[in-house]
Scaffold this motif. Structure first.
Motif, mmCIF file in Angstrom:
data_model
loop_
_atom_site.group_PDB
_atom_site.id
_atom_site.type_symbol
_atom_site.label_atom_id
_atom_site.label_comp_id
_atom_site.label_asym_id
_atom_site.label_seq_id
_atom_site.Cartn_x
_atom_site.Cartn_y
_atom_site.Cartn_z
ATOM 1 N N PRO A 1 0.846 -1.198 0.000
ATOM 2 C CA PRO A 1 0.000 0.000 0.000
ATOM 3 C C PRO A 1 0.884 1.251 0.000
ATOM 4 C CG PRO A 1 -0.805 -1.594 1.599
ATOM 5 C CD PRO A 1 0.535 -2.092 1.133
ATOM 6 N N LEU A 2 0.546 2.219 -0.835
ATOM 7 C CA LEU A 2 1.429 3.354 -1.044
ATOM 8 C C LEU A 2 0.686 4.683 -0.980
ATOM 9 C CD1 LEU A 2 4.140 4.618 -1.918
ATOM 10 C CD2 LEU A 2 3.534 4.064 -4.289
ATOM 11 N N ILE A 3 1.284 5.631 -0.249
ATOM 12 C CA ILE A 3 0.785 7.008 -0.162
ATOM 13 C C ILE A 3 1.840 7.914 -0.796
ATOM 14 C CG2 ILE A 3 0.093 8.897 1.361
ATOM 15 C CD1 ILE A 3 -0.559 6.711 3.487
ATOM 16 N N LEU A 4 1.430 8.749 -1.730
ATOM 17 C CA LEU A 4 2.335 9.715 -2.355
ATOM 18 C C LEU A 4 1.914 11.122 -1.951
ATOM 19 C CD1 LEU A 4 4.559 10.587 -4.380
ATOM 20 C CD2 LEU A 4 2.803 10.511 -6.172
ATOM 21 N N ILE A 5 2.857 11.883 -1.387
ATOM 22 C CA ILE A 5 2.628 13.285 -1.053
ATOM 23 C C ILE A 5 3.506 14.110 -1.981
ATOM 24 C CG2 ILE A 5 2.761 15.056 0.748
ATOM 25 C CD1 ILE A 5 2.491 12.815 2.824
ATOM 26 N N THR A 6 2.884 14.941 -2.818
ATOM 27 C CA THR A 6 3.629 15.637 -3.866
ATOM 28 C C THR A 6 3.026 16.996 -4.172
ATOM 29 O OG1 THR A 6 4.439 15.450 -6.140
ATOM 30 C CG2 THR A 6 2.267 14.538 -5.690
ATOM 31 N N GLY A 7 3.812 17.828 -4.826
ATOM 32 C CA GLY A 7 3.316 19.110 -5.288
ATOM 33 C C GLY A 7 3.102 19.128 -6.786
ATOM 34 N N ASN A 8 3.168 17.943 -7.406
ATOM 35 C CA ASN A 8 3.065 17.846 -8.860
ATOM 36 C C ASN A 8 1.893 16.959 -9.281
ATOM 37 O OD1 ASN A 8 3.492 17.751 -11.600
ATOM 38 N ND2 ASN A 8 5.310 16.433 -11.495
ATOM 39 N N PRO A 9 0.741 17.553 -9.594
ATOM 40 C CA PRO A 9 -0.415 16.752 -10.025
ATOM 41 C C PRO A 9 -0.222 16.108 -11.391
ATOM 42 C CG PRO A 9 -0.872 19.082 -10.277
ATOM 43 C CD PRO A 9 0.437 18.991 -9.564
ATOM 44 N N LEU A 10 0.858 16.481 -12.103
ATOM 45 C CA LEU A 10 1.140 15.911 -13.419
ATOM 46 C C LEU A 10 2.261 14.888 -13.366
ATOM 47 C CD1 LEU A 10 0.953 19.179 -15.570
ATOM 48 C CD2 LEU A 10 -0.859 17.512 -15.136
ATOM 49 N N SER A 11 2.590 14.411 -12.174
ATOM 50 C CA SER A 11 3.637 13.402 -12.024
ATOM 51 C C SER A 11 3.332 12.181 -12.880
ATOM 52 C CB SER A 11 3.745 12.976 -10.552
ATOM 53 O OG SER A 11 4.435 11.758 -10.418
ATOM 54 N N PRO A 12 4.350 11.577 -13.502
ATOM 55 C CA PRO A 12 4.128 10.386 -14.333
ATOM 56 C C PRO A 12 3.653 9.171 -13.541
ATOM 57 C CG PRO A 12 6.472 10.811 -14.064
ATOM 58 C CD PRO A 12 5.759 12.006 -13.528
ATOM 59 N N VAL A 13 3.744 9.230 -12.205
ATOM 60 C CA VAL A 13 3.297 8.086 -11.386
ATOM 61 C C VAL A 13 2.072 8.446 -10.564
ATOM 62 C CG1 VAL A 13 5.581 7.018 -11.280
ATOM 63 C CG2 VAL A 13 4.932 8.706 -9.536
ATOM 64 N N ILE A 14 1.382 9.513 -10.933
ATOM 65 C CA ILE A 14 0.269 10.015 -10.125
ATOM 66 C C ILE A 14 -0.867 9.000 -9.995
ATOM 67 C CG2 ILE A 14 -1.149 11.088 -11.939
ATOM 68 C CD1 ILE A 14 -0.150 12.813 -8.660
ATOM 69 N N ASP A 15 -1.009 8.100 -10.971
ATOM 70 C CA ASP A 15 -2.109 7.124 -10.953
ATOM 71 C C ASP A 15 -1.716 5.784 -10.340
ATOM 72 O OD1 ASP A 15 -3.862 8.896 -12.244
ATOM 73 O OD2 ASP A 15 -3.071 8.331 -14.207
ATOM 74 N N VAL A 16 -0.492 5.669 -9.867
ATOM 75 C CA VAL A 16 -0.015 4.383 -9.349
ATOM 76 C C VAL A 16 -0.380 4.140 -7.889
ATOM 77 C CG1 VAL A 16 2.006 2.920 -8.981
ATOM 78 C CG2 VAL A 16 1.861 4.348 -11.037
ATOM 79 N N PRO A 17 -0.136 5.076 -6.973
ATOM 80 C CA PRO A 17 -0.389 4.823 -5.547
ATOM 81 C C PRO A 17 -1.874 4.662 -5.217
ATOM 82 C CG PRO A 17 1.098 6.683 -5.862
ATOM 83 C CD PRO A 17 0.483 6.393 -7.188
ATOM 84 N N GLU A 18 -2.133 4.006 -4.074
ATOM 85 C CA GLU A 18 -3.512 3.888 -3.587
ATOM 86 C C GLU A 18 -4.055 5.249 -3.176
ATOM 87 O OE1 GLU A 18 -2.062 -0.156 -3.556
ATOM 88 O OE2 GLU A 18 -1.177 1.748 -2.974
ATOM 89 N N LEU A 19 -3.165 6.113 -2.685
ATOM 90 C CA LEU A 19 -3.599 7.422 -2.190
ATOM 91 C C LEU A 19 -2.571 8.477 -2.590
ATOM 92 C CD1 LEU A 19 -5.547 9.139 -0.467
ATOM 93 C CD2 LEU A 19 -4.171 8.534 1.534
#
Length: 262
Positions: A209-227
């Protein structure tokens, strides 16, 4: 360039169904920042699709971008010479007291902007994921590592098993599997580096299970994490230092930590 409120004031471009939504936003913009898409639909007796169509009429992708833009507009925190520039907030001739005042305004802007666009459901879900994990594995690099180190220390303080790995190379993924039933948290401003992409995809493949905290909504992995929790940040790669994005991301991790604590 027209402001969001100016764009919305051009009521002739909106359909009759969209007008109640537009009028509500114009009359109570501060309240809109605290409403979800569903909440605004209920307040205006409209559908969620109608709200999204209204946003797209002024060139926005949807309701989330509307809230981001509206928050920035309502909380510009002007100084004498104009708006605080997030990349280079200080000037050559600034005195220490001028610098302190500017950084105070910049910090206030970042915190207010993050607060007014925060998705509390995601904060609660993140805390829930950590609570039900045997341990937490944190991944960060560069300036985001400062935020991760602070979060790591706080988790240890309340007895949460936590490990922190600086993503200085691809070998850091070997640290995966430190806990039998873990949740991974990746903290990255841009979330587009080779290391981030590799680690996020490896964790996903491993079923972690993965949480991504980022300032980039266009990240190439934005659709990968559960949250995914995005913070609004206008900082570019050419800034003199990380100020607004660091404050925003630490505010997010502090909210997750306190929710977990409760």
């Amino acid at each position: 360039m027209s402001s969001i409120l100016e764009e919305l004031s051009q009521t002739s471009i909106f359909s009759n169904a969209e007008l109640p939504v537009v009028e509500y936003i114009l009359k109570q913009p501060e309240e809109v920042l605290c409403l979800t898409l569903k909440g605004l639909a209920q307040k205006t007796f409209s559908s969620e699709a109608t709200i999204i169509r209204a946003c797209k009429r002024i060139g926005l992708s949807g309701y989330y971008e509307l809230k981001i833009s509206l928050a920035s507009e309502l909380n510009s925190f002007l100084v004498k010479d104009g708006q605080v520039q997030v990349d280079a907030p200080i000037n050559r001739d600034d005195r220490p007291q001028d610098i302190a005042k500017t950084l105070l305004k910049l910090s206030s802007h970042a915190l207010t902007d993050t607060y007014q666009t925060m998705d509390y459901g995601k904060i609660k879900k993140a805390a829930h994921m950590l609570f039900h994990s045997e341990g937490v594995s944190l991944y960060a690099r560069g300036e985001s590592l400062i935020v991760a180190e602070d979060f790591h220390t706080k988790l240890l303080r309340i007895g949460v098993r936590s490990s922190l790995d600086a993503m200085n190379g691809l070998q850091t993924i070997r640290c995966r599997g430190k806990f039998h039933d873990e949740t991974a948290v990746v903290i990255s401003h841009y979330a587009d580096s080779r290391q981030v992409k590799y680690i996020v995809r490896e964790l996903k493949q491993a079923g972690t299970p993965l949480i991504l905290i980022t300032g980039n909504p266009l990240s190439p992995v934005i659709d990968v994490p559960e949250l995914v929790i995005c913070v609004n940040s206008n900082e570019s790669r050419y800034k003199i230092g990380t100020f607004a994005s660091r404050i925003s991301m630490q505010f997010i991790t502090d909210c997750i930590y306190c929710t977990l604590f409760t």
